[in-house]
Design an enzyme around this catalytic site. Structure first.
Site, PDB file in Angstrom:
ATOM      1  N   LYS A 111       3.407 -64.585   5.419  1.00  0.00           N
ATOM      2  CA  LYS A 111       2.127 -63.963   5.789  1.00  0.00           C
ATOM      3  C   LYS A 111       2.077 -62.566   5.189  1.00  0.00           C
ATOM      4  O   LYS A 111       3.117 -61.882   5.116  1.00  0.00           O
ATOM      5  CB  LYS A 111       2.037 -63.929   7.316  1.00  0.00           C
ATOM      6  CG  LYS A 111       0.745 -63.383   7.891  1.00  0.00           C
ATOM      7  CD  LYS A 111       0.726 -63.576   9.407  1.00  0.00           C
ATOM      8  CE  LYS A 111      -0.512 -63.028  10.078  1.00  0.00           C
ATOM      9  NZ  LYS A 111      -0.523 -63.284  11.531  1.00  0.00           N
ATOM     10  N   SER A 158      -4.474 -65.734  13.318  1.00  0.00           N
ATOM     11  CA  SER A 158      -4.637 -64.947  12.117  1.00  0.00           C
ATOM     12  C   SER A 158      -3.789 -65.442  10.945  1.00  0.00           C
ATOM     13  O   SER A 158      -4.074 -65.079   9.814  1.00  0.00           O
ATOM     14  CB  SER A 158      -4.317 -63.476  12.406  1.00  0.00           C
ATOM     15  OG  SER A 158      -2.964 -63.331  12.782  1.00  0.00           O
ATOM     16  N   SER A 200      -1.368 -66.485  16.998  1.00  0.00           N
ATOM     17  CA  SER A 200      -1.612 -66.590  15.556  1.00  0.00           C
ATOM     18  C   SER A 200      -0.686 -67.492  14.763  1.00  0.00           C
ATOM     19  O   SER A 200      -0.957 -67.747  13.592  1.00  0.00           O
ATOM     20  CB  SER A 200      -1.610 -65.206  14.922  1.00  0.00           C
ATOM     21  OG  SER A 200      -2.841 -64.603  15.184  1.00  0.00           O
TER      22      SER A 200
HETATM   23  N1  GLN Z   1      -6.535 -64.323  18.082  1.00  0.00           N
HETATM   24  C1  GLN Z   1      -5.755 -63.293  18.670  1.00  0.00           C
HETATM   25  C2  GLN Z   1      -6.327 -61.951  18.304  1.00  0.00           C
HETATM   26  O1  GLN Z   1      -7.315 -61.924  17.667  1.00  0.00           O
HETATM   27  C3  GLN Z   1      -4.333 -63.421  18.277  1.00  0.00           C
HETATM   28  C4  GLN Z   1      -3.922 -62.713  17.049  1.00  0.00           C
HETATM   29  C5  GLN Z   1      -2.471 -62.800  16.746  1.00  0.00           C
HETATM   30  O2  GLN Z   1      -1.719 -63.539  17.382  1.00  0.00           O
HETATM   31  N2  GLN Z   1      -2.048 -62.016  15.779  1.00  0.00           N
HETATM   32  O3  GLN Z   1      -5.819 -60.944  18.657  1.00  0.00           O
END
Ligand code: GLN
Length: 465
Positions: free
Chosen positions: A76, A151, A175
């Site tokens: 990532k 994400s 994410s």
């Molecule tokens: N969807 C969650 C957020 O927007 C999780 C993001 C993540 O785990 N990095 O914060």
């Protein structure tokens, strides 16, 4: 290109000279360019990946290769790799070349994994659809008009489209698990403190964990064995090693089913049905099922968004354009930050600054910390009487790119099932279950266990699937 189901198969072909690492990497590079429109990779590290592939081929010839020899991994775009660009998919880090490698990358390379490139994600890992990336949205290979999740959307899309064997993502509130679910893959969010965060660009430090996304449980096991364990660069990373975790010999497991999740208004009835089928199959194989209640479920999303934005507002204060990354023409910090951050990141910095400000600190930040504490105690109690907690990974299937409500609060609610494990720090594993529900998309189920029980979780899922 042969689509290997797991590292075991890759190594079988490598060790019997049916293929070579250089050949595999070349094939992946070819696939990536064929599938460029998915927007999963923001950069392919062709040169360094091929150099490493050649080195691993030589080691295989000399029979002194590492445990992950031949595993091609995408990372990532918030995981640092020395002398390679890393931007958290944000304009503000444009052109930033990391002077050092994250612990996870170091450990992967030292066991002869090959890092093939960096993968698109929501800016600073903030989002659930990969539509918040500076590089644009990522397409879901199962149906390209749909989002890949977020994400770590690039990570899931790349594994699903066969652009690498496995990918690393980061999971602050879902994410790793949610994009895995959206792309019918396996994804693990380890116990907070099992995997070093050194070299991971911070979003919310008391929540962030790096985790693998893969097509097989076998590969998740292999990679966890290598990347886990204490690290002198991250003092929240404790001694326990994944490979040393004990697996219980007890065949009959006790599963706690979260009733409140099943009663959630916005849960897709087809996901619910698949989940119920899974519970039935557990019951018929002799496992114990206990329906339990967690009335605070509805408070978890607000609690998560207060605490993570507070931490993010502090973590992201370092991006001023003075020492690295993007700098606006007038060289002012405020315009650098105004132009460098996207809307979602700015919204969260503002929200986080607000909840930490004098007068609101007690009402929001402290209160949310109390809720976090209560949740930790509730989960502890549940896990005294049960081996695992199970619930769907997401309330809904993937949606079309650009089609979800723009109202951020409505979007945040979609994280309702995943934030719990980050708030409490427990490990959680997402796996696809049953046949496709619509457009090739399957339902995914999440299994949460006690701290440092990842091996037990993975082994149990392998046995019940
Ligand atoms: N969807 C969650 C957020 O927007 C999780 C993001 C993540 O785990 N990095 O914060």
């Amino acid at each position: 290109m042969k689509n290997h189901a797991s590292l075991k198969e890759v190594q079988r072909d490598l060790f019997s000279n049916k293929t070579s690492c250089v050949k595999i990497v070349r094939e992946f590079i070819h696939n990536i360019s064929e599938k460029q429109h998915l927007n999963a990779f923001v950069e392919v590290f062709s040169d360094t990946a091929l150099i490493k592939a050649k080195e691993v081929d030589d080691k295989i010839k000399n029979k002194n290769q590492g445990k992950l020899a031949g595993l091609v991994v995408g990372i990532k775009d918030n995981i640092c790799y020395a002398k390679h660009t890393c931007t958290a998919s944000s304009k503000i880090l444009e052109g930033f070349i990391s002077p050092y490698s994250s612990t996870v990358v170091d450990r992967l390379i030292s066991e002869d994994a090959i890092i093939i490139g960096r993968l698109n994600c929501d800016e600073f890992a903030m989002g659930s659809s990969n539509e918040n990336s500076y590089y644009g949205p990522v397409k879901n290979p199962i149906n390209e008009s749909y989002v890949s999740g977020g994400s770590s959307g690039g990570s899931a899309s790349a594994v699903s489209a066969n652009l690498c064997h496995l990918a690393l993502g980061s999971d602050t509130g879902g994410s790793v698990r949610q994009p895995s679910a959206f792309c019918n893959l396996f994804g693990l969010k380890p116990t907070y403190g099992l995997v070093s965060r050194h070299g991971l660009i911070s979003y919310a430090s008391s929540f962030d964990q790096i985790g693998p996304i893969a097509k097989s449980i076998h590969d998740i096991n292999k990679v966890m064995d290598v990347i886990s364990g204490s690290d002198e660069f991250d003092n929240t990373c404790v001694g326990s090693l994944f490979g040393q975790q004990k697996i219980s010999s007890q065949k009959r497991k006790r599963f706690a089913v979260l009733k409140d999740a099943l009663e959630f208004n916005d849960l897709d009835s087809r996901i619910k049905k698949q989940f119920e089928n899974f519970v039935k199959s557990l019951e018929s194989s002799g496992h114990e099922i206990n329906y339990i209640s967690l009335p605070m479920l509805e408070y978890l999303v607000p609690c998560y968004y207060i605490l993570t934005t507070a931490e993010a507002s502090s973590n992201l204060a370092r991006y001023d354009g003075i020492r690295f990354g993007f700098q606006s023409q007038d060289q002012c910090i405020s315009s650098t930050r105004s132009l460098g951050f996207g809307n979602e990141v700015k919204r969260r910095i503002l929200l986080g600054t607000y909840v930490l400000s004098e007068g609101y600190y007690d009402a929001y930040y402290i209160k949310a910390q109390k809720v976090r504490n209560l949740l930790q105690q509730s989960i502890k109690k549940i896990l005294l009487k049960n081996d695992f907690i199970i619930l769907p990974t997401t309330p809904n299937l993937p949606f079309k790119i650009g089609k979800k409500p723009v109202n951020p609060v409505k979007r945040y609610i979609e994280d309702i099932f995943t934030v719990q494990a980050n708030l409490s720090g427990h490990p959680s594993f997402s796996f696809p279950y049953g046949d496709s529900i619509e457009n090739g998309f399957k339902a995914s189920i999440q299994i949460i266990g006690d701290f440092f029980k990842e091996r037990e979780i993975l082994n149990t899922v392998k046995n019940v699937l």
